[in-house]
Design a protein around this motif. Structure first.
Motif, PDB file in Angstrom:
ATOM      1  N   SER A 144      48.350  28.821  32.939  1.00 27.48           N
ATOM      2  CA  SER A 144      49.083  29.822  32.199  1.00 27.48           C
ATOM      3  C   SER A 144      50.188  30.216  32.841  1.00 27.48           C
ATOM      4  O   SER A 144      50.322  30.943  33.730  1.00 27.48           O
ATOM      5  N   PRO A 145      51.360  29.865  32.341  1.00 26.12           N
ATOM      6  CA  PRO A 145      52.831  30.466  32.680  1.00 26.12           C
ATOM      7  C   PRO A 145      52.838  31.995  32.478  1.00 26.12           C
ATOM      8  O   PRO A 145      53.775  32.577  33.345  1.00 26.12           O
ATOM      9  N   GLN A 146      52.053  32.504  31.572  1.00 32.85           N
ATOM     10  CA  GLN A 146      52.175  34.171  31.248  1.00 32.85           C
ATOM     11  C   GLN A 146      51.611  34.791  32.584  1.00 32.85           C
ATOM     12  O   GLN A 146      52.181  35.822  32.748  1.00 32.85           O
ATOM     13  N   LEU A 147      50.885  34.138  33.131  1.00 32.29           N
ATOM     14  CA  LEU A 147      50.287  34.882  34.482  1.00 32.29           C
ATOM     15  C   LEU A 147      50.988  34.410  35.849  1.00 32.29           C
ATOM     16  O   LEU A 147      50.289  34.547  37.048  1.00 32.29           O
ATOM     17  N   ALA A 148      52.187  34.204  35.684  1.00 38.10           N
ATOM     18  CA  ALA A 148      52.661  33.714  36.982  1.00 38.10           C
ATOM     19  C   ALA A 148      53.293  34.839  37.757  1.00 38.10           C
ATOM     20  O   ALA A 148      53.537  34.493  38.999  1.00 38.10           O
ATOM     21  N   ASN A 149      53.180  35.927  37.430  1.00 41.81           N
ATOM     22  CA  ASN A 149      53.474  37.290  38.404  1.00 41.81           C
ATOM     23  C   ASN A 149      52.023  37.680  38.992  1.00 41.81           C
ATOM     24  O   ASN A 149      52.389  38.826  39.776  1.00 41.81           O
ATOM     25  N   LEU A 150      51.149  37.162  38.759  1.00 39.06           N
ATOM     26  CA  LEU A 150      49.813  37.572  39.513  1.00 39.06           C
ATOM     27  C   LEU A 150      49.975  37.520  41.023  1.00 39.06           C
ATOM     28  O   LEU A 150      50.367  36.567  41.476  1.00 39.06           O
ATOM     29  N   THR A 151      49.451  38.569  41.855  1.00 37.28           N
ATOM     30  CA  THR A 151      49.425  38.488  43.144  1.00 37.28           C
ATOM     31  C   THR A 151      47.950  38.666  43.563  1.00 37.28           C
ATOM     32  O   THR A 151      47.639  38.603  44.696  1.00 37.28           O
ATOM     33  N   GLU A 152      47.035  39.278  42.757  1.00 37.71           N
ATOM     34  CA  GLU A 152      45.957  39.562  43.074  1.00 37.71           C
ATOM     35  C   GLU A 152      44.849  39.220  41.612  1.00 37.71           C
ATOM     36  O   GLU A 152      45.270  39.401  40.744  1.00 37.71           O
ATOM     37  N   LEU A 153      43.898  38.251  42.068  1.00 38.17           N
ATOM     38  CA  LEU A 153      43.050  37.814  40.922  1.00 38.17           C
ATOM     39  C   LEU A 153      41.457  37.564  41.426  1.00 38.17           C
ATOM     40  O   LEU A 153      41.193  37.024  42.317  1.00 38.17           O
ATOM     41  N   ASN A 154      40.767  38.647  40.796  1.00 35.55           N
ATOM     42  CA  ASN A 154      39.300  38.606  41.123  1.00 35.55           C
ATOM     43  C   ASN A 154      38.476  37.765  40.061  1.00 35.55           C
ATOM     44  O   ASN A 154      38.401  38.265  38.937  1.00 35.55           O
ATOM     45  N   LEU A 155      37.899  36.678  40.452  1.00 39.87           N
ATOM     46  CA  LEU A 155      37.013  35.665  39.726  1.00 39.87           C
ATOM     47  C   LEU A 155      35.531  35.689  40.356  1.00 39.87           C
ATOM     48  O   LEU A 155      34.675  34.767  39.822  1.00 39.87           O
ATOM     49  N   ASN A 156      35.076  36.809  41.106  1.00 39.34           N
ATOM     50  CA  ASN A 156      33.760  36.654  41.598  1.00 39.34           C
ATOM     51  C   ASN A 156      32.817  36.503  40.316  1.00 39.34           C
ATOM     52  O   ASN A 156      33.057  37.312  39.336  1.00 39.34           O
ATOM     53  N   LEU A 157      31.766  36.064  40.698  1.00 39.93           N
ATOM     54  CA  LEU A 157      30.392  36.020  39.810  1.00 39.93           C
ATOM     55  C   LEU A 157      30.968  35.662  38.287  1.00 39.93           C
ATOM     56  O   LEU A 157      30.593  36.129  37.448  1.00 39.93           O
ATOM     57  N   ASN A 158      31.497  34.413  38.338  1.00 37.58           N
ATOM     58  CA  ASN A 158      31.863  33.916  37.000  1.00 37.58           C
ATOM     59  C   ASN A 158      31.233  32.426  36.620  1.00 37.58           C
ATOM     60  O   ASN A 158      31.755  32.032  35.808  1.00 37.58           O
TER      61      ASN A 158
END
Length: 206
Positions: A144-158
């Protein structure tokens, strides 16, 4: 008289105040619409709601013009793909820098809606812990180019497997801090270490 009713009854005093920019409420359920209707100007910058929230409540949040200045939205809920699509499609939420939909029932469909949303391009923090996005959801986020400003991404338990982890590691859009936080939260520390070492090697020219 409960707290919600007191808040609604005193809205002319409370929401006219320039100091009220954050609001936290729990177990509103079907009464969320009453709260949203009590807003008289878009002054809130932070909204945290917990429990008894489903797709209907997500649609109500997404359609409220009085949330147009929100920077942080945290929903502890049972919101599914429909609710995620409503939030992702809302132009009123385009100022969000933090979005937490956790735990939830988003699934891969919800993650895909968030990933393709032009309204969520200002996000720097995205928390989808325990939302069942799986490998397909991880791939959508990674691409996703729309999420290019993320600095923190929590994907635990997925339920993300090696395929999803590889997509995250190879993402041409995610910033390094987002990649590392996503991989480590999804318990792929070894891949995160490889990504970090690779980044350091490029930086030092080795």
């Amino acid at each position: 008289m409960n707290d919600l009713q007191q808040l609604i009854d005193s809205r002319s005093r409370v929401f006219e105040s320039t100091t009220l920019t954050e609001l936290t409420a729990w177990r509103l359920g079907g009464r969320l619409q009453e709260l949203l209707d009590s807003l008289e100007s878009p002054k809130l910058t932070s909204l945290t709601l917990g429990y008894c929230l489903r797709n209907e409540q997500a649609r109500a949040i997404a359609s409220s013009p009085y949330l147009a200045n929100l920077k942080k939205l945290e929903l502890w809920s049972e919101i599914g793909g429909d609710g995620a699509e409503a939030i992702a499609g809302s132009p009123h939420l385009s100022k969000l820098t933090k979005l937490k939909l956790s735990p939830s029932n988003l699934g891969s469909r919800g993650a895909q809606a968030i990933a393709r949303s032009p309204h969520l391009a200002n996000l720097t923090i995205l928390d989808l812990e325990d939302s069942g996005i799986g490998n397909q959801g991880a791939r959508a986020i990674a691409r996703s180019p729309q999420l290019a400003n993320l600095t923190e991404l929590n994907l635990n338990l997925n339920g993300i497997g090696a395929m999803g982890a590889e997509e995250l590691a190879a993402s041409p859009y995610l910033l390094l801090p987002a990649k590392l936080s996503a991989l480590r939260s999804a318990r792929f520390d070894a891949i995160a270490d490889q990504v970090e070492r690779g980044s350091q090697s490029r930086y030092t020219g080795r």
